[in-house]
Design an enzyme around this catalytic site. Structure first.
Site: not given
Length: 667
Positions: A116, A158, A165, A208, A235, A297
């Site tokens: 990330k 994160k 999640g 989201h 999440h 994906r």
């Protein structure tokens, strides 16, 4: 053209991929663990290869076994589904090294988007807006805490390599940061083999929204519009929909353009999803969304995009993997609204703990037209503790958003799952929640309304139907219409009534029914409900009921099972059993015992004998079905005994912690 396709996955997504591949004339190969030897995806495939023991780490996650199975069966392509090896760059490279087509993006794109922190840096270079935060390499806890202070609370911790999640914690204040960081890093290490984290500003009232993109080997990238996935718990997505509520042409153009730029920045090929965190404090704005991550994906929620575009995304994946091209952007259109709900084997009333075991009853609504059910389990099978507890995905399409939500609720009404517990009733209450129907959405929607979304253990109407079934329905209804025909002790100067005592989940329940013509007043405890216009029908195994309950028409089904009287209503299944006083006494005594709700591994023990604890305090952290579960104190008290230690394995029902007996303060 691909001739033989191996699906390196299991369950619902394996069956989903096979359906399209077989329709295209492609031979299919399944792989399976010892736990899945008789699973539907194994029987559905043209060929099947065993790849090892039940734990995924010894079967579905072993790339060498998957490659060997492909060679053994002559497969020229592998579809990874989602989860497992689907975003593993080394696996994509192993496929290429063995002249096997990997139905997914190039390994370089997976690597670029897999971490990330690096992905966000790359997106900044590509002009894609990103959330303010710390994405550096220094992982010193003190530095991370300082970064969180500088960003300003609330923040999100994160996992750098996270997804689905996992490895994510929201922190509201500085004093909670250290514990949240430790928990997040521990989960990230177990799930991804990488405990590094980043810190982001938590957007207040966030939504989201994600964009489905497709790229081909010619460098062309198109989008298939957006999906809203704001209804989440821990999440994890619960209900997804397309298109996003409140979306304007300007915001859609800006967001989809940013998603295409993100895909082009990594030379993306195949299906991918660019996820954005969106400021939902007011109307959507062109400058109010930020890149969160890219899933390299096919997504779990891809069916809603298929329903609103008419495209088969798996078919497109397979064609692009074989060298084909993406469709023209102008040829992709939106039609109506679609919603998907994830039916999980979990117990909302029990803290959403997973529910494992056999599926003695599994009645799912029929697929066809505007309704679709994707599943990988069947009646007589079981929900295994080794894998994700998804039972099915329920998808509804309609001309408008409100109609789609009501159709989704109608699908849930037709469900019967037993004895495994499910979140069906929770899903239905979410789908028809007034705020949800009025498009007041955020990722905190469920947390803020959790008490309204979790159904009560027993509703008066449920107890009434069970009473009518237990006492033999037809003469009871006749008595309600003509009390002189009843042989129940009815008196001229008394009210005709019925009563029945049950046990539900070990707790006593008494229902008292007062009959007044076709109107039935039901009392359970201090809750009173009214049934009117009751209609009854015999089914093959029991009774069907239809009535107006407190002004709303509902349908229910009741039948005898070994444990008592099973009642299915609006996705919820309740078993009304004959009372057993000794069992109720045992349940009362169990208030001082914390037992393992499922088999699992003990990650942490937070107490020792002699410690004072308060109700709700986390005592033991258990890992099961790929998630962490904190087991809490049922009441205030003192720890008498701790029967486990960190690192140990426990079975369902094992006693973990015992509280000292309560002492009467007046003694």
């Amino acid at each position: 053209m691909i001739k033989t396709l191996l699906i390196a996955n299991r369950g619902e997504i394996a069956c989903r991929v096979m359906r399209t591949a077989q329709r295209m004339g492609i031979r299919t190969v399944a792989v399976y663990s010892e736990a899945d030897a008789d699973a539907p995806h194994v029987r559905m495939a043209d060929m099947a290869v065993a790849i090892g023991p039940a734990p995924a780490a010894e079967s579905y996650l072993v790339a060498d076994k998957i490659i060997a199975a492909a060679k053994e069966t002559g497969a020229d392509a592998i579809h990874p589904g989602y989860g497992f090896l689907s975003e593993n760059a080394a696996f994509a490279e192993a496929c290429a090294a063995n002249d096997i087509i990997f139905v997914g993006p190039p390994a370089s794109a997976i690597r670029a988007m897999g971490l990330k922190d690096r992905a966000k840096a790359l997106m900044e270079e590509a002009g894609v807006p990103v959330t303010p935060g710390y994405h550096g390499d220094n992982q010193d806890p003190e530095l991370l805490a300082e970064a969180a202070d500088a960003i300003g609370y609330p923040v999100l911790i994160k996992a750098v390599a996270g997804g689905g999640g996992k490895g994510m914690r929201k922190v509201e204040k500085a004093e909670d940061f250290a514990a949240a960081l430790e928990s997040c890093k521990r989960e990230a290490s177990k799930s991804f083999g990488d405990d590094r984290v980043l810190i982001e500003k938590f957007i207040v009232n966030p939504r989201h929204i994600e964009v489905q993109v497709f790229g081909d080997s010619r460098g062309r990238v198109v989008h298939m519009f957006e999906r809203d996935c704001s209804l989440q718990r821990r999440h994890q997505k619960v209900i997804e929909e397309a298109p996003a509520p409140g979306m304007t042409p300007g915001v859609r153009a800006a967001m989809c353009s940013a998603a295409i730029n993100a895909a082009r920045a990594v030379d993306y090929v195949g299906a991918g999803t660019v996820e954005f965190i969106v400021d939902g404090s007011g109307p959507l704005r062109e400058d109010g969304f930020f890149f969160m991550e890219m899933n390299t994906r096919l997504q779990v929620e891809h069916p809603v995009t298929e329903m609103v575009t008419g495209l088969d995304l798996v078919e497109l994946q397979l064609k692009i993997a074989a060298g084909g091209s993406v469709p023209e952007q102008d040829s992709i259109h939106l039609s109506g609204h679609a919603m998907e709900a994830r039916l999980y084997a979990e117990d909302p009333a029990g803290g959403f703990l997973p529910s494992t075991g056999p599926l003695h009853r599994l009645d799912l609504p029929a697929s066809g037209g505007p309704l679709r059910v994707d599943t990988g389990v069947e009646e007589g099978g079981e929900v295994s503790l080794h894998y994700d507890p998804m039972i099915a995905k329920l998808i509804a399409h309609a001309p408008t958003r409100r109609e789609a939500a009501l159709r989704l609720a109608g699908m849930i009404d037709d469900l019967v799952v037993w004895p495994v517990k499910t979140n069906a009733g929770f899903l239905r209450r979410a789908a028809v929640n007034p705020d949800f129907l009025d498009e007041r959405l955020s990722t905190g929607f469920i947390e803020e309304r959790i008490d309204d979304l979790i159904p009560p253990a027993v509703r008066p109407a449920d107890a009434a139907f069970a009473t009518l079934a237990v006492l033999d329905l037809r003469p009871v209804i006749a008595a309600a219409l003509d009390p002189f025909d009843a042989a129940d002790g009815w008196r001229l100067n008394g009210d005709p009534h019925l009563s029945c005592r049950f046990e539900v989940g070990g707790e006593p329940v008494e229902a008292v029914l007062k009959l007044d013509g076709e109107r039935i007043e039901v009392c359970t405890g201090d809750v009173v409900s009214v049934l009117e216009g009751l209609e009854v029908g015999d089914t093959f195994e029991g009774y069907s009921f239809e009535a107006v309950v407190d002004g709303e028409r509902i349908v229910a089904h009741c039948e005898a099972v070994d444990d008592g009287m099973l009642l299915a209503c609006r996705g919820r299944v309740t078993v009304f059993a004959e009372p057993h006083p000794e069992a109720l006494a045992d349940a009362a005594e169990a208030g001082g015992v914390i037992k393992a709700p499922m088999p699992g591994k003990v990650l942490a023990v937070n107490i020792k004998p002699g410690d004072s604890v308060t109700k709700g305090q986390a005592l033991v952290v258990l890992e099961a079905m790929k998630m962490e579960h904190a087991l809490t104190a049922p009441r205030d008290g003192v720890i008498a005994e701790v029967s486990v230690e960190a690192g140990g394995q426990v079975g369902e029902g094992d006693i973990l912690v015992t509280l000292a007996e309560e002492v009467d303060a007046a003694a």
